[in-house]
Design a protein around this motif. Structure first.
Motif, PDB file in Angstrom:
ATOM      1  N   GLY A  74       0.926  -1.059   0.063  1.00  0.00           N
ATOM      2  CA  GLY A  74      -0.010  -0.129  -0.120  1.00  0.00           C
ATOM      3  C   GLY A  74       0.634   1.182  -0.129  1.00  0.00           C
ATOM      4  O   GLY A  74       2.043   1.315  -0.300  1.00  0.00           O
ATOM      5  N   PHE A  75       0.370   2.434   0.403  1.00  0.00           N
ATOM      6  CA  PHE A  75       0.786   3.591   0.479  1.00  0.00           C
ATOM      7  C   PHE A  75       1.397   3.962   1.789  1.00  0.00           C
ATOM      8  O   PHE A  75       0.576   4.167   2.765  1.00  0.00           O
ATOM      9  N   LEU A  76       2.618   4.388   2.093  1.00  0.00           N
ATOM     10  CA  LEU A  76       3.334   4.627   3.177  1.00  0.00           C
ATOM     11  C   LEU A  76       3.157   6.155   3.652  1.00  0.00           C
ATOM     12  O   LEU A  76       3.279   6.912   2.373  1.00  0.00           O
ATOM     13  N   THR A  77       2.911   6.612   4.531  1.00  0.00           N
ATOM     14  CA  THR A  77       2.759   7.953   4.908  1.00  0.00           C
ATOM     15  C   THR A  77       3.180   8.258   6.403  1.00  0.00           C
ATOM     16  O   THR A  77       3.024   7.275   7.108  1.00  0.00           O
ATOM     17  N   ARG A  78       3.700   9.452   6.762  1.00  0.00           N
ATOM     18  CA  ARG A  78       4.157   9.650   8.158  1.00  0.00           C
ATOM     19  C   ARG A  78       3.266  10.899   8.697  1.00  0.00           C
ATOM     20  O   ARG A  78       3.136  12.017   7.885  1.00  0.00           O
ATOM     21  N   LYS A  79       2.952  10.921   9.870  1.00  0.00           N
ATOM     22  CA  LYS A  79       2.370  11.862  10.673  1.00  0.00           C
ATOM     23  C   LYS A  79       3.214  12.345  11.634  1.00  0.00           C
ATOM     24  O   LYS A  79       3.528  11.538  12.429  1.00  0.00           O
ATOM     25  N   ASP A  80       3.518  13.669  11.631  1.00  0.00           N
ATOM     26  CA  ASP A  80       4.374  14.172  12.783  1.00  0.00           C
ATOM     27  C   ASP A  80       3.415  14.610  13.938  1.00  0.00           C
ATOM     28  O   ASP A  80       2.391  15.575  13.627  1.00  0.00           O
ATOM     29  N   TYR A  81       3.803  14.841  15.055  1.00  0.00           N
ATOM     30  CA  TYR A  81       2.990  15.392  16.073  1.00  0.00           C
ATOM     31  C   TYR A  81       3.815  15.702  17.230  1.00  0.00           C
ATOM     32  O   TYR A  81       4.888  15.300  17.224  1.00  0.00           O
ATOM     33  N   VAL A  82       3.166  16.296  18.115  1.00  0.00           N
ATOM     34  CA  VAL A  82       4.080  16.625  19.373  1.00  0.00           C
ATOM     35  C   VAL A  82       3.284  16.138  20.555  1.00  0.00           C
ATOM     36  O   VAL A  82       1.897  16.501  20.724  1.00  0.00           O
ATOM     37  N   THR A  83       3.677  15.394  21.443  1.00  0.00           N
ATOM     38  CA  THR A  83       3.254  15.052  22.681  1.00  0.00           C
ATOM     39  C   THR A  83       2.646  16.043  23.543  1.00  0.00           C
ATOM     40  O   THR A  83       3.250  17.139  23.479  1.00  0.00           O
ATOM     41  N   ARG A  84       1.985  15.773  24.449  1.00  0.00           N
ATOM     42  CA  ARG A  84       1.444  16.813  25.554  1.00  0.00           C
ATOM     43  C   ARG A  84       2.637  17.309  26.359  1.00  0.00           C
ATOM     44  O   ARG A  84       2.741  18.339  26.756  1.00  0.00           O
ATOM     45  N   SER A  85       3.472  16.551  26.503  1.00  0.00           N
ATOM     46  CA  SER A  85       4.806  16.975  27.237  1.00  0.00           C
ATOM     47  C   SER A  85       5.873  17.421  26.436  1.00  0.00           C
ATOM     48  O   SER A  85       6.905  18.009  26.832  1.00  0.00           O
ATOM     49  N   GLY A  86       5.503  17.890  25.062  1.00  0.00           N
ATOM     50  CA  GLY A  86       6.351  18.908  24.295  1.00  0.00           C
ATOM     51  C   GLY A  86       7.288  18.011  23.567  1.00  0.00           C
ATOM     52  O   GLY A  86       8.264  18.522  22.865  1.00  0.00           O
ATOM     53  N   ILE A  87       7.187  16.504  23.358  1.00  0.00           N
ATOM     54  CA  ILE A  87       8.042  15.779  22.617  1.00  0.00           C
ATOM     55  C   ILE A  87       7.717  15.744  21.279  1.00  0.00           C
ATOM     56  O   ILE A  87       6.668  15.120  20.951  1.00  0.00           O
ATOM     57  N   GLU A  88       8.354  15.916  20.119  1.00  0.00           N
ATOM     58  CA  GLU A  88       8.211  15.695  18.973  1.00  0.00           C
ATOM     59  C   GLU A  88       8.408  14.443  18.433  1.00  0.00           C
ATOM     60  O   GLU A  88       9.448  13.565  18.619  1.00  0.00           O
ATOM     61  N   LYS A  89       7.274  13.577  17.917  1.00  0.00           N
ATOM     62  CA  LYS A  89       7.272  12.122  17.457  1.00  0.00           C
ATOM     63  C   LYS A  89       6.767  11.989  16.106  1.00  0.00           C
ATOM     64  O   LYS A  89       6.158  13.107  15.443  1.00  0.00           O
ATOM     65  N   SER A  90       6.919  11.040  15.437  1.00  0.00           N
ATOM     66  CA  SER A  90       5.969  10.624  14.131  1.00  0.00           C
ATOM     67  C   SER A  90       5.741   9.400  14.288  1.00  0.00           C
ATOM     68  O   SER A  90       6.098   8.357  14.982  1.00  0.00           O
ATOM     69  N   LYS A  91       4.661   9.131  13.463  1.00  0.00           N
ATOM     70  CA  LYS A  91       3.873   7.617  13.357  1.00  0.00           C
ATOM     71  C   LYS A  91       3.634   7.324  11.877  1.00  0.00           C
ATOM     72  O   LYS A  91       3.479   8.365  10.924  1.00  0.00           O
ATOM     73  N   LEU A  92       4.065   6.011  11.542  1.00  0.00           N
ATOM     74  CA  LEU A  92       3.915   5.679  10.219  1.00  0.00           C
ATOM     75  C   LEU A  92       2.647   5.005  10.115  1.00  0.00           C
ATOM     76  O   LEU A  92       2.290   4.262  10.766  1.00  0.00           O
ATOM     77  N   TYR A  93       1.988   5.295   8.820  1.00  0.00           N
ATOM     78  CA  TYR A  93       0.687   4.661   8.427  1.00  0.00           C
ATOM     79  C   TYR A  93       1.072   4.031   7.001  1.00  0.00           C
ATOM     80  O   TYR A  93       1.685   4.522   6.389  1.00  0.00           O
ATOM     81  N   ILE A  94       0.237   2.837   6.749  1.00  0.00           N
ATOM     82  CA  ILE A  94       0.119   2.288   5.478  1.00  0.00           C
ATOM     83  C   ILE A  94      -1.418   2.328   5.037  1.00  0.00           C
ATOM     84  O   ILE A  94      -2.297   1.718   5.852  1.00  0.00           O
ATOM     85  N   SER A  95      -1.732   2.816   4.154  1.00  0.00           N
ATOM     86  CA  SER A  95      -3.216   2.767   3.532  1.00  0.00           C
ATOM     87  C   SER A  95      -2.907   1.374   2.516  1.00  0.00           C
ATOM     88  O   SER A  95      -2.693   1.547   1.484  1.00  0.00           O
ATOM     89  N   ALA A  96      -3.570   0.353   2.994  1.00  0.00           N
ATOM     90  CA  ALA A  96      -3.184  -0.968   2.440  1.00  0.00           C
ATOM     91  C   ALA A  96      -4.136  -1.105   1.247  1.00  0.00           C
ATOM     92  O   ALA A  96      -5.270  -0.873   1.392  1.00  0.00           O
TER      93      ALA A  96
END
Length: 112
Positions: A74-96
């Motif tokens: 499928g198609f891979l995409t990444r979502k960047d976000y900031v946690t409540r404690s201010g830490i920058e993170k990202s999560k990977l998703y596949i739309s299969a």
């Protein structure tokens, strides 16, 4: 977005949701996939959330259990976000578009 094919194991049992597409409600299957990378790789596995939105998903749901090996295309995409404690993170998703069980003839591409 990039098209990818990944072989991995389910990190937990799949869940089913109804998603409103504007025209109708469609079933969507969601599960986390552990990707161990290349053979003999020593680093931690990468966790990728997979979304599969086809009618056949409801038939696959009982077999999408923790530890099951699958191949996902499928198609891979990444979502960047900031946690409540201010830490920058990202999560990977596949739309299969394809979910295939390894070692069996059961797969989904719109048919089984």
């Amino acid at each position: 977005m990039n098209r990818v094919t990944i072989h991995g194991r389910l990190a937990d049992d799949a869940k089913s949701f109804l998603v409103n597409t504007g025209e109708k409600e469609m079933p969507m299957i969601s599960f986390s996939l552990l990707d161990y990378g290349t053979p003999h790789q020593k680093s931690e596995p990468m966790i990728i959330e997979v979304h599969f939105m086809k009618d056949i998903g409801a038939k696959l749901l009982p077999d999408l259990v923790k530890g099951k090996e699958v191949v996902v295309d499928g198609f891979l995409t990444r979502k960047d976000y900031v946690t409540r404690s201010g830490i920058e993170k990202s999560k990977l998703y596949i739309s299969a578009s394809i979910v295939e069980f390894t070692g069996s003839s059961c797969n989904a591409e719109g048919g089984m």
